[in-house]
Design a protein around this motif. Sequence first.
Motif, PDB file in Angstrom:
ATOM      1  N   SER A  30       0.794  -1.227   0.000  1.00  0.00           N
ATOM      2  CA  SER A  30       0.000   0.000   0.000  1.00  0.00           C
ATOM      3  C   SER A  30       0.828   1.279   0.000  1.00  0.00           C
ATOM      4  O   SER A  30       2.014   1.285   0.333  1.00  0.00           O
ATOM      5  CB  SER A  30      -0.914   0.006   1.234  1.00  0.00           C
ATOM      6  OG  SER A  30      -0.143  -0.033   2.428  1.00  0.00           O
ATOM      7  N   ALA A  31       0.150   2.368  -0.369  1.00  0.00           N
ATOM      8  CA  ALA A  31       0.707   3.714  -0.287  1.00  0.00           C
ATOM      9  C   ALA A  31      -0.425   4.667   0.061  1.00  0.00           C
ATOM     10  O   ALA A  31      -1.559   4.506  -0.414  1.00  0.00           O
ATOM     11  CB  ALA A  31       1.352   4.130  -1.605  1.00  0.00           C
ATOM     12  N   LEU A  32      -0.122   5.651   0.904  1.00  0.00           N
ATOM     13  CA  LEU A  32      -1.092   6.667   1.281  1.00  0.00           C
ATOM     14  C   LEU A  32      -0.795   7.933   0.481  1.00  0.00           C
ATOM     15  O   LEU A  32       0.298   8.495   0.585  1.00  0.00           O
ATOM     16  CB  LEU A  32      -0.999   6.945   2.782  1.00  0.00           C
ATOM     17  CG  LEU A  32      -1.925   8.007   3.363  1.00  0.00           C
ATOM     18  CD1 LEU A  32      -3.383   7.693   3.046  1.00  0.00           C
ATOM     19  CD2 LEU A  32      -1.723   8.112   4.869  1.00  0.00           C
ATOM     20  N   LEU A  33      -1.745   8.362  -0.323  1.00  0.00           N
ATOM     21  CA  LEU A  33      -1.536   9.469  -1.249  1.00  0.00           C
ATOM     22  C   LEU A  33      -2.281  10.714  -0.787  1.00  0.00           C
ATOM     23  O   LEU A  33      -3.477  10.653  -0.488  1.00  0.00           O
ATOM     24  CB  LEU A  33      -2.016   9.076  -2.650  1.00  0.00           C
ATOM     25  CG  LEU A  33      -1.489   7.745  -3.197  1.00  0.00           C
ATOM     26  CD1 LEU A  33      -2.091   7.481  -4.573  1.00  0.00           C
ATOM     27  CD2 LEU A  33       0.035   7.751  -3.270  1.00  0.00           C
ATOM     28  N   PRO A  34      -1.606  11.878  -0.736  1.00  0.00           N
ATOM     29  CA  PRO A  34      -2.263  13.125  -0.326  1.00  0.00           C
ATOM     30  C   PRO A  34      -3.036  13.766  -1.471  1.00  0.00           C
ATOM     31  O   PRO A  34      -2.744  14.875  -1.915  1.00  0.00           O
ATOM     32  CB  PRO A  34      -1.076  13.989   0.123  1.00  0.00           C
ATOM     33  CG  PRO A  34       0.040  13.558  -0.767  1.00  0.00           C
ATOM     34  CD  PRO A  34      -0.159  12.066  -0.977  1.00  0.00           C
ATOM     35  N   VAL A  35      -4.037  13.049  -1.954  1.00  0.00           N
ATOM     36  CA  VAL A  35      -4.899  13.532  -3.038  1.00  0.00           C
ATOM     37  C   VAL A  35      -6.287  13.742  -2.455  1.00  0.00           C
ATOM     38  O   VAL A  35      -6.801  12.868  -1.757  1.00  0.00           O
ATOM     39  CB  VAL A  35      -4.955  12.519  -4.200  1.00  0.00           C
ATOM     40  CG1 VAL A  35      -5.857  13.025  -5.308  1.00  0.00           C
ATOM     41  CG2 VAL A  35      -3.568  12.220  -4.713  1.00  0.00           C
ATOM     42  N   GLY A  36      -6.885  14.895  -2.741  1.00  0.00           N
ATOM     43  CA  GLY A  36      -8.200  15.154  -2.181  1.00  0.00           C
ATOM     44  C   GLY A  36      -8.148  15.089  -0.665  1.00  0.00           C
ATOM     45  O   GLY A  36      -7.320  15.733  -0.019  1.00  0.00           O
TER      46      GLY A  36
END
Length: 227
Positions: A212-218
């Motif tokens: 997994s990866a946590l993305l700072p989108v929205g």
Amino acid sequence: MSFSEPPTGAASTPTSASAAPKPASWVFAEDFAPEPPAAAQARLAAAEVGVEPISRGAARLLGVLAKAINAKAVVEIGSGTGVSGLALFSGMAPDGILTSVDVEGEHQSRARQAFKSVGIADRRFRLIQGDALTVLPKLSDGAYDLVLVDADKLEYGEYVDQAVRLLRSGGLLVIDNALWHDLVADPRNEEDATIVIRETLEGVGENENLFSALLPVGDGLLVAVRS
């Protein structure tokens, strides 16, 4: 995955915060891809019924992810008024089918209108009104390419358990509101929804079947690949 203070000595190591986008860059990224008229209309419908839809940038990323894996079978937990569904359809295979679950029939009626407005055939979507934790166990194991989680925050952990079961090897789990209005990163915030989302992210990070990866989108998207 931990949200506690950094270990001793970590201060000498440059952190990713120094490379974080400034507000103007964040807005530029969110608005980079133009939003189709049907999606903009569905977003207005969301405001009318009091639903917070996925952001423009996150919607575009959903389409990119669906296209990257040529998604043909997708599950959406939380139909909203069709903003995320339209985003998924934009990247899904031409014969792909979306199964979307929501407790609110009015929301799904708006989503249906949004899909029909761009010519998506009835056979390409299943709108199931009902409690997700009642509906999801009835869906087939390992039969789906992508599962989007975007419904009751207090049930995120259970949704992820079901998503892992539903996904094929190489399928994608996508969790919206993973940053939850900047509250997840604040260790002082102990509201129920924040705690559940934190625990869900930690559980995904510790799951050996998920990369997994946590993305700072929205409002934050966690994306994980099922092994």
